[in-house]
Design a protein around this motif. Structure first.
Motif, short mmCIF file in Angstrom:
data_model
loop_
_atom_site.label_atom_id
_atom_site.label_comp_id
_atom_site.label_asym_id
_atom_site.label_seq_id
_atom_site.Cartn_x
_atom_site.Cartn_y
_atom_site.Cartn_z
N GLY A 10 8.19 4.81 -0.18
CA GLY A 10 7.15 4.96 0.82
C GLY A 10 6.15 3.83 0.88
N ASP B 223 11.29 0.36 6.72
CA ASP B 223 10.07 1.17 6.80
C ASP B 223 8.91 0.55 6.03
N ARG C 71 -6.90 -1.07 8.90
CA ARG C 71 -6.59 0.33 8.65
C ARG C 71 -7.83 1.08 8.17
N ARG D 21 4.24 0.40 1.83
CA ARG D 21 4.07 -0.32 3.09
C ARG D 21 3.55 -1.73 2.80
N HIS E 137 -6.25 4.86 10.45
CA HIS E 137 -4.83 5.18 10.66
C HIS E 137 -3.99 3.91 10.54
N GLU E 138 -2.68 4.07 10.54
CA GLU E 138 -1.80 2.90 10.47
C GLU E 138 -2.06 1.98 11.65
N THR F 146 0.85 -1.20 0.00
CA THR F 146 0.00 0.00 0.00
C THR F 146 0.88 1.24 0.00
N ASP F 147 0.24 2.40 -0.24
CA ASP F 147 0.97 3.65 -0.07
C ASP F 147 0.87 4.09 1.38
N ARG F 148 1.40 5.28 1.68
CA ARG F 148 1.42 5.75 3.07
C ARG F 148 0.02 5.94 3.64
N ARG F 149 -0.97 6.16 2.77
CA ARG F 149 -2.35 6.38 3.23
C ARG F 149 -3.14 5.09 3.35
#
Length: 489
Positions: free
Chosen positions: A149, A200, A161, A151, A166-167, A88-91
């Motif tokens: 970035g 990360d 999520r 995930r 949120h994460e 996934t992306d950061r969102r």
């Protein structure tokens, strides 16, 4: 536990999402199901992660609408397939499809994974990762879709999520096949660094049953859950089924007989299996849930008697026990548990069966013999195997088959009222702040106990099968000798 509230368990499987609303006494107050579609092509098996979320929302709305009276929703937990991952992306938006638990496109990377992680996989007891496990798939995804970035998300992480906004951390059960070190309860950083997995990329890890957030406003509109409902870390669908069966104290066991056979239990320490056919999940209380999956099961009966009523066949077999022929029934080529033999094939000793009833009797007994040999293997590894045994899966619809298994295993068996993974997820949702086994004792209902028929009429046939498996070189001599010793003959 007070009964004024309800808990929601979600089982996100291959073919559907199931949401179950349970009271504190385990009564099912509502159930919703929404179908899922897969894209399959050879070794490829994908699903659309956004479809998971749509299905979870629809299933939750239906289940909550069925609840017979307004009640406070006190928590939700999600169980999902083991080894299903995406990036996934950061969102939290998907960058890739969800690679399902049996997607085999990363098979060419598994040797690299096993070379880099040999010491850790040995320490964790399973010795080698399999080609469809999640960590090889992570490497494949990074090779095909690496983006700054990005995930990693397991199937349940993606839904959690969306629920919280949120994460979220990943549960240790869901992360086992991604390489999580379940003893240290952390990622094996040196192994992942050697494989080129960015630090990360990885979510934080928690035990199943940990509180990881609350339902946000967007998720509330989508699911019908109240804003602020606690979201609890779930686990794999297999572990959730074990929770739903109530097999949660050291020495408890759950044998799931459907198309294939899966056995899971509870120990205080992880089992380290020289054969690598048993691996252990970490329990919420810090104990361990060892288990293994065999290639025998009811799928053999469906193949040998296509279109026939299983209960009619089981009735025919009643007068033929114990059958003169001894069967080793496999669903396909290869055995995974209680020994590893990729080339193993089913066989029948003692000549062809004289009738349909005798043929069916030999198959039923053979499945029971493999189940018994699994417990002999657990005993050899030092696991306590004499505690309560709960039977679940499609085979428990037959009272005759349950009685036969109790007799072959020479022990009483328990049949729960409802043991589906969604109920296990609801039990997890109700567990923060309490021992999971205590919560399950209140929410899991046992409908019947089956006592074994006196006598040992199957022991000779069992030993014939054990001897033949050893003679063919599939069954290790130490396990064959231990199984023989345990019969007492």
């Amino acid at each position: 536990m007070g009964v004024s509230g309800v808990w929601v368990g979600v089982d996100l499987g291959t073919q559907s999402a199931r949401a179950l609303v349970a009271t504190g006494t385990g009564r099912v107050a509502g159930l919703g199901v929404e179908r899922l579609a897969s894209l399959r092509d050879g070794t490829r098996h994908e699903q659309d992660p956004d479809a998971w979320w749509r299905a979870v929302g629809a299933a939750c709305r239906r289940a909550l609408a069925q609840a017979d009276e307004p009640r406070e929703v006190r928590g939700i937990a999600v169980a999902a397939t083991s080894g299903t991952v995406l990036l996934t992306d950061r969102r939290g938006e998907p960058l890739t499809p969800g690679l399902m638990y049996d997607d085999g496109r990363a098979a060419g990377l598994v040797d690299r994974v096993n070379e880099a992680g040999a010491r850790v996989w040995e320490d964790l007891g399973y010795r080698r990762m399999q080609p469809t496990w999640a960590l090889p798939k992570v490497l494949w995804l990074l090779g095909e879709h690496r983006r700054p970035g990005a995930r990693l998300a397991h199937q349940a992480d993606f839904v959690n999520r969306r629920l919280t906004g949120h994460e979220v951390p990943a549960d240790l059960g869901g992360a086992l096949k991604t390489g999580a070190h379940l003893v240290d309860e952390d990622w094996p950083r040196d192994v992942l660094d050697a494989l080129g997995v960015p630090a990360d990329l990885l979510p934080r890890l928690v035990r199943p049953g940990a509180l990881i957030g609350t339902v946000c406003a967007d998720a509330a509109r989508h699911t019908g859950l109240p804003v602020g409902t606690p979201v609890v870390a779930g686990t794999t669908d297999g572990c959730a089924a074990q929770i739903g069966a109530g097999a949660l104290r050291p020495g408890d066991w759950n044998s799931v007989l459907g198309t294939t056979l899966v056995i899971k239990g509870v120990t205080r320490e992880p089992l380290r299996d020289p054969l690598g056919v048993v691996y252990s999940h970490r329990a919420p209380d810090g104990g361990w849930w060892p288990g293994g999956a065999s290639s025998t099961g009811a799928g053999v009966i469906a193949r040998e008697f296509p279109g026939r009523d299983p209960e009619e066949l089981i009735s025919l077999a009643e007068t033929c026990h114990p059958a003169k022929p001894v069967a080793y029934p496999l669903v396909g080529t290869g055995e995974r548990f209680p020994f590893a033999a990729p080339d193993a094939e089913g066989f029948v000793l003692g000549g062809p069966p004289a009738s349909e009833g005798e043929r069916m009797a030999a198959l039923l007994a053979g499945i029971g013999f493999v189940e018994r040999l699994c417990f002999d293997h657990f005993d050899l590894l030092g696991a306590p195997v004499e505690g309560p045994l709960t039977l679940t899966g499609g085979a428990t619809r037959s009272a005759r088959w349950c009685a036969l298994r109790a007799e072959i295993l020479r022990r009483p068996v328990l049949l729960p009222e409802n043991s589906e993974p969604a109920l296990g997820a609801a039990v997890l949702a109700a567990s923060p702040g309490r021992r999971l086994a205590d919560v399950a004792a209140e929410m899991v209902r046992i409908r019947r106990t089956v006592e074994p028929r006196p006598g040992r009429r199957f022991d000779d046939a069992y030993l014939r099968l054990v001897g033949e498996l050893a003679r063919r070189g599939w069954l290790p001599a130490e396990l064959a000798a231990h199984a023989t010793e345990r019969t007492g003959l």
